[in-house]
Design a protein around this motif. Structure first.
Motif, PDB file in Angstrom:
ATOM      1  N   LEU A 144       2.204  -4.591   3.327  1.00  0.00           N
ATOM      2  CA  LEU A 144       3.067  -3.547   3.877  1.00  0.00           C
ATOM      3  C   LEU A 144       2.601  -2.173   3.412  1.00  0.00           C
ATOM      4  N   ILE A 145       3.061  -1.143   4.113  1.00  0.00           N
ATOM      5  CA  ILE A 145       2.717   0.229   3.764  1.00  0.00           C
ATOM      6  C   ILE A 145       3.984   1.068   3.755  1.00  0.00           C
ATOM      7  N   ALA A 146       4.027   2.044   2.826  1.00  0.00           N
ATOM      8  CA  ALA A 146       5.148   2.983   2.745  1.00  0.00           C
ATOM      9  C   ALA A 146       4.659   4.227   2.009  1.00  0.00           C
ATOM     10  N   THR A 147       5.367   5.310   2.194  1.00  0.00           N
ATOM     11  CA  THR A 147       5.086   6.537   1.445  1.00  0.00           C
ATOM     12  C   THR A 147       6.026   6.587   0.251  1.00  0.00           C
ATOM     13  N   ALA A 148       5.447   6.817  -0.919  1.00  0.00           N
ATOM     14  CA  ALA A 148       6.258   6.908  -2.143  1.00  0.00           C
ATOM     15  C   ALA A 148       7.085   8.190  -2.105  1.00  0.00           C
ATOM     16  N   PRO A 149       8.302   8.165  -2.637  1.00  0.00           N
ATOM     17  CA  PRO A 149       9.134   9.366  -2.635  1.00  0.00           C
ATOM     18  C   PRO A 149       8.705  10.406  -3.678  1.00  0.00           C
ATOM     19  N   ALA A 150       7.953   9.974  -4.682  1.00  0.00           N
ATOM     20  CA  ALA A 150       7.479  10.870  -5.744  1.00  0.00           C
ATOM     21  C   ALA A 150       6.156  10.339  -6.264  1.00  0.00           C
ATOM     22  N   ASP A 180       2.685  13.740  -1.185  1.00  0.00           N
ATOM     23  CA  ASP A 180       2.209  15.061  -0.784  1.00  0.00           C
ATOM     24  C   ASP A 180       0.837  15.043  -0.120  1.00  0.00           C
ATOM     25  N   GLU A 181       0.071  13.999  -0.385  1.00  0.00           N
ATOM     26  CA  GLU A 181      -1.282  13.885   0.150  1.00  0.00           C
ATOM     27  C   GLU A 181      -1.451  12.489   0.753  1.00  0.00           C
ATOM     28  N   PRO A 182      -1.151  12.313   2.040  1.00  0.00           N
ATOM     29  CA  PRO A 182      -1.169  10.974   2.644  1.00  0.00           C
ATOM     30  C   PRO A 182      -2.545  10.305   2.691  1.00  0.00           C
ATOM     31  N   THR A 183      -3.602  11.032   2.311  1.00  0.00           N
ATOM     32  CA  THR A 183      -4.922  10.399   2.228  1.00  0.00           C
ATOM     33  C   THR A 183      -5.130   9.735   0.868  1.00  0.00           C
ATOM     34  N   ARG A 184      -4.201   9.938  -0.064  1.00  0.00           N
ATOM     35  CA  ARG A 184      -4.276   9.294  -1.387  1.00  0.00           C
ATOM     36  C   ARG A 184      -3.353   8.078  -1.393  1.00  0.00           C
ATOM     37  N   PHE A 185      -3.726   7.085  -2.167  1.00  0.00           N
ATOM     38  CA  PHE A 185      -2.948   5.848  -2.251  1.00  0.00           C
ATOM     39  C   PHE A 185      -2.966   5.352  -3.682  1.00  0.00           C
ATOM     40  N   ALA A 233      -1.992   2.411 -13.412  1.00  0.00           N
ATOM     41  CA  ALA A 233      -1.774   2.769 -12.012  1.00  0.00           C
ATOM     42  C   ALA A 233      -2.399   4.142 -11.792  1.00  0.00           C
ATOM     43  N   ARG A 234      -3.072   4.297 -10.637  1.00  0.00           N
ATOM     44  CA  ARG A 234      -3.745   5.573 -10.331  1.00  0.00           C
ATOM     45  C   ARG A 234      -3.596   5.915  -8.857  1.00  0.00           C
ATOM     46  N   TRP A 235      -3.424   7.205  -8.577  1.00  0.00           N
ATOM     47  CA  TRP A 235      -3.499   7.701  -7.205  1.00  0.00           C
ATOM     48  C   TRP A 235      -4.950   8.078  -6.951  1.00  0.00           C
ATOM     49  N   ILE A 236      -5.545   7.542  -5.883  1.00  0.00           N
ATOM     50  CA  ILE A 236      -6.934   7.857  -5.548  1.00  0.00           C
ATOM     51  C   ILE A 236      -7.031   8.153  -4.050  1.00  0.00           C
ATOM     52  N   SER A 237      -8.143   8.778  -3.661  1.00  0.00           N
ATOM     53  CA  SER A 237      -8.347   9.047  -2.237  1.00  0.00           C
ATOM     54  C   SER A 237      -9.433   8.172  -1.643  1.00  0.00           C
ATOM     55  N   ASN A 238     -10.263   7.551  -2.493  1.00  0.00           N
ATOM     56  CA  ASN A 238     -11.239   6.574  -2.003  1.00  0.00           C
ATOM     57  C   ASN A 238     -11.643   5.656  -3.153  1.00  0.00           C
ATOM     58  N   LEU A 239     -12.189   4.516  -2.778  1.00  0.00           N
ATOM     59  CA  LEU A 239     -12.511   3.493  -3.778  1.00  0.00           C
ATOM     60  C   LEU A 239     -13.659   3.897  -4.687  1.00  0.00           C
ATOM     61  N   ASP A 240     -14.462   4.876  -4.287  1.00  0.00           N
ATOM     62  CA  ASP A 240     -15.555   5.349  -5.139  1.00  0.00           C
ATOM     63  C   ASP A 240     -15.032   5.907  -6.464  1.00  0.00           C
ATOM     64  N   GLU A 241     -13.792   6.356  -6.474  1.00  0.00           N
ATOM     65  CA  GLU A 241     -13.191   6.897  -7.696  1.00  0.00           C
ATOM     66  C   GLU A 241     -13.012   5.825  -8.768  1.00  0.00           C
ATOM     67  N   LEU A 242     -13.135   4.562  -8.377  1.00  0.00           N
ATOM     68  CA  LEU A 242     -12.973   3.459  -9.331  1.00  0.00           C
ATOM     69  C   LEU A 242     -14.294   3.029  -9.952  1.00  0.00           C
ATOM     70  N   GLY A 243     -15.385   3.662  -9.539  1.00  0.00           N
ATOM     71  CA  GLY A 243     -16.698   3.311 -10.076  1.00  0.00           C
ATOM     72  C   GLY A 243     -17.116   1.913  -9.650  1.00  0.00           C
ATOM     73  N   GLU A 244     -17.639   1.162 -10.593  1.00  0.00           N
ATOM     74  CA  GLU A 244     -18.144  -0.192 -10.314  1.00  0.00           C
ATOM     75  C   GLU A 244     -17.091  -1.281 -10.527  1.00  0.00           C
ATOM     76  N   LEU A 265       0.875  -1.166   0.000  1.00  0.00           N
ATOM     77  CA  LEU A 265       0.000   0.000   0.000  1.00  0.00           C
ATOM     78  C   LEU A 265       0.915   1.219   0.000  1.00  0.00           C
ATOM     79  N   LEU A 266       0.896   1.959  -1.107  1.00  0.00           N
ATOM     80  CA  LEU A 266       1.773   3.125  -1.249  1.00  0.00           C
ATOM     81  C   LEU A 266       0.960   4.399  -1.065  1.00  0.00           C
ATOM     82  N   LEU A 267       1.419   5.248  -0.160  1.00  0.00           N
ATOM     83  CA  LEU A 267       0.770   6.527   0.095  1.00  0.00           C
ATOM     84  C   LEU A 267       1.414   7.610  -0.763  1.00  0.00           C
ATOM     85  N   HIS A 268       0.600   8.557  -1.192  1.00  0.00           N
ATOM     86  CA  HIS A 268       1.060   9.681  -2.007  1.00  0.00           C
ATOM     87  C   HIS A 268       2.037  10.525  -1.185  1.00  0.00           C
TER      88      HIS A 268
END
Length: 163
Positions: free
Chosen positions: A113-119, A40-45, A131-142, A35-38
């Motif tokens: 595992l979890i880590a914050t991406a450097p970029a 600049d925005e740790p609520t995005r993955f 690959a996509r950075w998202i903040s919640n699963l609703d962004e993936l639609g159905e 699980l990679l965190l953004h």
């Protein structure tokens, strides 16, 4: 150790053969999901879709490893580097959970595992369709979502509900 990158069409052919072989042999395997965190925005993955097997399902980058050769943290760093072109030190990864599963007819021990991406930029290998950075699963639609993605979000406190 050097790994050969196979083109997506080859991966699509090999995947069903491997699943068939696993049903016969029932091997014991070890895997990691990251699980990679953004940065600049740790609520995005970061979520990924693979170019083989279930190409519609969103999940996490990761893959197999041999515990006698590397730790789960080292394997996660290697897999993220191979699949996304992101260099993250193995010491940056923290274990969220380790689960035993018999999915795909294997006896698998999976470490999440979890880590914050450097970029924020990524370069998808042939293994990945997207690959996509998202903040919640609703962004993936159905689109279907991996059970390991759901579990990792719950363990990281980024989603609620039972596994």
């Amino acid at each position: 150790m050097r790994f050969v990158r196979l083109p997506a069409p080859v991966l699509r052919v090999i995947s069903p053969v491997m699943r068939w072989w696993w049903r016969i042999r029932r091997p014991t395997t070890f895997g990691v999901k990251a699980l990679l965190l953004h940065p600049d925005e740790p609520t995005r993955f970061l979520v990924v879709r693979h170019s083989y097997a279930d190409t519609r399902r969103w999940g996490l980058p990761g893959g197999g490893f041999r515990p006698e050769r590397e730790t789960p943290q080292q394997a996660a760093a290697r897999e993220v580097g191979e699949e996304l072109g992101i260099a993250i030190p193995s010491s940056s990864f923290t274990v969220l959970d380790t689960v035993a599963t018999a999915l795909e007819a294997k006896r698998d021990t999976l470490t999440i595992l979890i880590a914050t991406a450097p970029a924020r930029s990524v370069t998808c290998s042939p293994e990945l369709a997207e690959a996509r950075w998202i903040s919640n699963l609703d962004e993936l639609g159905e689109a279907p979502v991996s059970r390991w993605l759901l579990l990792s979000l719950r363990r990281a406190g980024m989603a609620s509900g039972p596994v």
